[in-house]
Design a protein around this motif. Structure first.
Motif, short mmCIF file in Angstrom:
data_model
loop_
_atom_site.label_atom_id
_atom_site.label_comp_id
_atom_site.label_asym_id
_atom_site.label_seq_id
_atom_site.Cartn_x
_atom_site.Cartn_y
_atom_site.Cartn_z
N GLU A 88 35.73 24.34 28.61
CA GLU A 88 36.00 23.42 29.04
C GLU A 88 37.17 22.15 27.80
N ASP A 89 36.48 22.23 27.21
CA ASP A 89 37.21 21.51 26.04
C ASP A 89 38.36 22.84 25.20
N GLY A 90 37.74 23.61 24.88
CA GLY A 90 38.23 24.55 24.77
C GLY A 90 39.87 24.85 25.20
N ILE A 91 39.30 25.00 26.99
CA ILE A 91 40.62 25.09 27.42
C ILE A 91 41.60 24.30 27.53
N GLU A 92 41.53 22.75 27.75
CA GLU A 92 41.98 21.84 27.65
C GLU A 92 43.01 21.93 25.89
N ILE A 93 42.17 22.23 25.37
CA ILE A 93 43.27 21.88 23.78
C ILE A 93 44.46 23.06 24.38
N VAL A 110 52.40 32.50 32.27
CA VAL A 110 51.74 33.44 32.26
C VAL A 110 49.75 32.79 31.72
N GLU A 111 49.90 32.45 30.49
CA GLU A 111 48.91 32.10 30.10
C GLU A 111 48.12 30.56 30.69
N MET A 112 48.87 29.75 30.71
CA MET A 112 49.11 28.32 31.70
C MET A 112 48.59 28.91 33.01
N ASP A 113 49.00 29.63 33.53
CA ASP A 113 48.41 30.43 35.10
C ASP A 113 46.70 30.53 35.09
N ARG A 117 43.88 28.38 36.14
CA ARG A 117 42.69 28.93 36.74
C ARG A 117 41.57 29.02 36.83
N SER A 118 41.09 28.91 35.35
CA SER A 118 39.63 28.47 34.93
C SER A 118 39.73 27.53 34.98
N ILE A 119 39.86 26.35 34.62
CA ILE A 119 39.89 25.45 34.75
C ILE A 119 39.02 24.79 36.75
N GLU A 120 39.56 25.46 37.56
CA GLU A 120 39.28 26.09 39.09
C GLU A 120 38.02 26.42 38.72
N LEU A 122 36.38 26.22 37.11
CA LEU A 122 34.92 25.56 36.27
C LEU A 122 34.52 24.20 36.92
N ALA A 123 35.56 24.00 37.84
CA ALA A 123 35.30 23.09 38.57
C ALA A 123 34.60 23.11 39.73
N ARG A 124 34.42 24.77 39.99
CA ARG A 124 33.40 24.89 41.25
C ARG A 124 31.93 24.52 40.78
N VAL A 125 31.77 25.21 39.43
CA VAL A 125 30.15 25.20 39.05
C VAL A 125 29.61 23.91 38.83
N ARG A 126 30.50 23.37 38.39
CA ARG A 126 30.57 22.05 38.32
C ARG A 126 29.90 21.24 39.62
N ARG A 127 30.96 21.70 40.70
CA ARG A 127 30.62 21.09 42.31
C ARG A 127 28.60 21.46 42.82
N PHE A 128 28.78 23.11 42.16
CA PHE A 128 27.88 23.51 42.46
C PHE A 128 26.60 23.38 41.58
#
Length: 628
Positions: A88-93, A110-113, A117-120, A122-128
């Motif tokens: 998450e830290d690497g994606i955020e930076i 394209v990369e931002m998109d 999607r990667s953040i979304e 990881l958020a689902r993994v967090r909820r799980f």
């Protein structure tokens, strides 16, 4: 530590300036940034040195010493952090870096998109992972299965809103010269001479996609090889993902709400230059790198036939090759004049001054020249032009980046002979799979290496080829790798890694300069098991023999490589016959100051060819040592 890495850290220094509105909200946090670097593999001492190099200080304006960073590591338990937090830290930076760019390219979008999607995900993994988490948190389809029936989206289909959003996203990221191409997209015929790597294939892939969506017209892409044509396809698939559309099929059939539902969808065809497979289709066509294809006349007849009807558009774009190429008379207009009376002949000014802004000639063809300096002035900030000028010889830079054609009359190798060696390797070489762990199985390959010169910083080149399977057969170049900026140990390690994927029985190495160190490392027992490492030391006689052998192989059509390997062609053409300093002997040179470094891929190829006897009839030898 590389200069590029330092630049990334410097960009996060206390002096960093970000465009509004981020600048007011963003504050550099040394502690957090040190943690991020640590998670990316940096050591504590390296981080302290990097902070000192860029003047990073604490809130009191004092330098941050190594013990402080070490205490952060221990107190914040950096080593114990879960992997998901590091990701998450690497994606955020990376996402913040892209957001902060004032002028974003389409590749950035394209990369931002993809990052969003990667953040979304990881958020689902967090909820799980939270108490009460369930499989629906990981899979939206599972989570919504009781929400009632849902209508499946149409395949390869764009809604009106998706089409409008896609156009907005892309055009907002275009450079000025690309916007000019967009403005002229309805010209019946366009011919564009361009610098290398300024985003032409990328742009025209989008233009064709939008035309298919809006008009329903078919789109046909011609390139030197099937692999090169599929670069168009890759871009188009990525564009569609920006607005949530998944594309599939080859040919790819696209429909949209902008066209009547009873109309057939637009077909997108991705073709190599085998004109026999291109016949029978019609539509707009895009001819990529047309100055580098073999049998241009025959192929162009078929290509032009695809766009016979007035509703179709023709677009030719390429970096220049040589004035001997059959497409050159089309560019200058001489091809049109050949079959006309003197009174009916036309003159076309194809100088940069006349075509820098684009111009429709008397033959009704819109021509445009975009060299690397034009691109730079038009907002393309992807290049360090001074570095490129230092990396390439003046004539090579002029050809690759300044849109100047080469006169190969003085070259030791003829351009048309070389492009005739091009092939569509993905189609024709069934025994070779570049994506496999063992691309050529356990069959024998040979390799050649031309090392980087320590004196002038020229490139190095590694070539891997399949030797002839029978007497008088063909040498097939499977891979080529230009290298720059590595010492002899790094060069040797790279060669070992590449050849480790093959059953290589012969490697020819130029053992002069840096090459001496490379040769010694590779010739050691066990460095390349089963491979005979040949020590090649250049002399006038050795170079003459290499050239003679290569000329014979190329003229007889015994060399083959994928048609997209334009750098192989450029390397051979750049070698010219000249006199030695004394003026008494003839030699062959290519590059600045009489050195032959920038033709590295050609010399590396010749190191392979010389492992076969000059007449090509005797059984190839397994070892060789040539000493002046």
């Amino acid at each position: 530590m590389t200069a590029k890495t330092r630049g990334m850290v410097a960009g996060m220094s206390t002096n960093a300036t970000l465009p509004d509105p981020l600048a007011s909200a963003w504050k550099f946090d040394p502690r957090r940034h040190a943690r991020s670097l640590y998670w990316r593999g940096w050591g504590v001492t390296q981080i302290a040195d990097e902070f000192a190099l860029h003047g990073v200080t604490n809130d009191q304006g004092k330098p941050i010493p190594r013990p402080t960073i070490e205490s952060w590591r221990q107190r914040d338990k950096w080593d114990e952090a879960p992997s998901i937090k590091k990701i998450e830290d690497g994606i955020e930076i990376r996402l913040l870096t892209l957001i902060a760019k004032e002028k974003k390219t389409s590749a950035d979008l394209v990369e931002m998109d993809a990052l969003n999607r990667s953040i979304e995900s990881l958020a689902r993994v967090r909820r799980f992972e939270q108490p009460g988490g369930h499989s629906g948190d990981l899979n939206e389809k599972v989570g919504n299965r009781n929400a009632g029936p849902r209508k499946a989206p149409k395949k390869n289909h764009f809604t009106e809103e998706q089409a409008e959003e896609l156009k907005r996203i892309f055009l907002d990221g275009c450079f000025d010269y690309q916007l000019r191409w967009w403005k002229e997209k309805d010209q019946r015929t366009r011919m564009i001479l361009k610098s290398r790597q300024i985003g032409a294939t990328y742009f025209f892939a989008f233009e064709a996609l939008m035309d298919a969506i809006e008009t329903g017209r078919n789109q046909i892409f011609l390139s030197a090889s099937k692999a090169q044509a599929h670069q168009f396809r890759s871009y188009i698939v990525s564009f569609a993902k920006l607005v949530g559309v998944s594309l599939a099929g080859d040919p790819m059939v696209i429909t949209s709400d902008l066209r009547p539902p009873e109309e057939a969808g637009a077909e997108l065809h991705f073709l190599g230059t085998n004109f026999r497979t291109a016949q029978g289709r019609s539509g707009n066509f895009y001819f990529d790198e047309f100055f580098w294809v073999h049998s241009f006349e025959e192929l162009n007849k078929v290509a032009s036939g695809m766009a016979t009807h007035k509703k179709w558009r023709k677009t030719y774009f390429s970096t220049p090759s040589t004035i001997a190429h059959p497409a050159y008379p089309y560019w200058t207009g001489e091809r049109r004049n050949k079959r006309r009376k003197k009174a009916d002949r036309i003159e076309i000014d194809v100088s940069h001054a006349a075509l820098a802004a684009g111009n429709v000639g008397p033959d009704r063809v819109w021509r445009h020249i975009v060299n690397i300096r034009d691109a730079d002035l038009a907002g393309c900030d992807l290049f360090d032009i001074e570095e490129l000028e230092d990396e390439y010889a003046a004539d090579e830079f002029a050809n690759l980046y300044m849109c100047e054609f080469v006169d190969d009359s003085l070259s030791a190798f003829k351009f048309n002979d070389l492009i005739a060696c091009g092939c569509d390797s993905l189609v024709e070489w069934e025994d070779f799979n570049p994506e496999a762990a063992r691309p050529y199985g356990n069959r024998v390959v040979w390799a050649g290496y031309d090392p980087q010169s320590s004196e002038n910083g020229d490139n190095a080149g590694l070539v891997i080829a399949a030797p002839p399977l029978s007497e008088g057969g063909t040498f097939r170049i499977l891979e080529r790798h230009p290298l720059r900026g590595q010492d002899f140990e790094e060069q040797a390690a790279f060669i070992q890694a590449m050849l480790g994927r093959y059953n290589c029985t012969y490697l020819g190495v130029d053992a002069t300069g840096v090459g001496a160190g490379v040769y010694q490392l590779l010739a050691k027992s066990g460095a390349l098991p089963g491979c005979s490492v040949a020590k090649i030391e250049y002399s006038l006689e050795v170079k003459a023999g290499m050239i003679m052998k290569a000329q014979n192989v190329i003229r007889r059509g015994r060399l083959a490589f994928d048609s997209s390997y334009l750098d192989i062609v450029s390397a051979f053409v750049s070698i010219k016959k000249t006199l030695t300093t004394s003026g008494r002997n003839v030699t062959f040179k290519a590059g600045r100051g009489g050195d032959d470094g920038h033709a590295d891929l050609a010399w590396a190829t010749m190191h392979i060819l010389m492992n076969e006897p000059l007449d090509g009839k005797e059984k190839p030898k397994g070892t060789m040592e040539i000493i002046e």
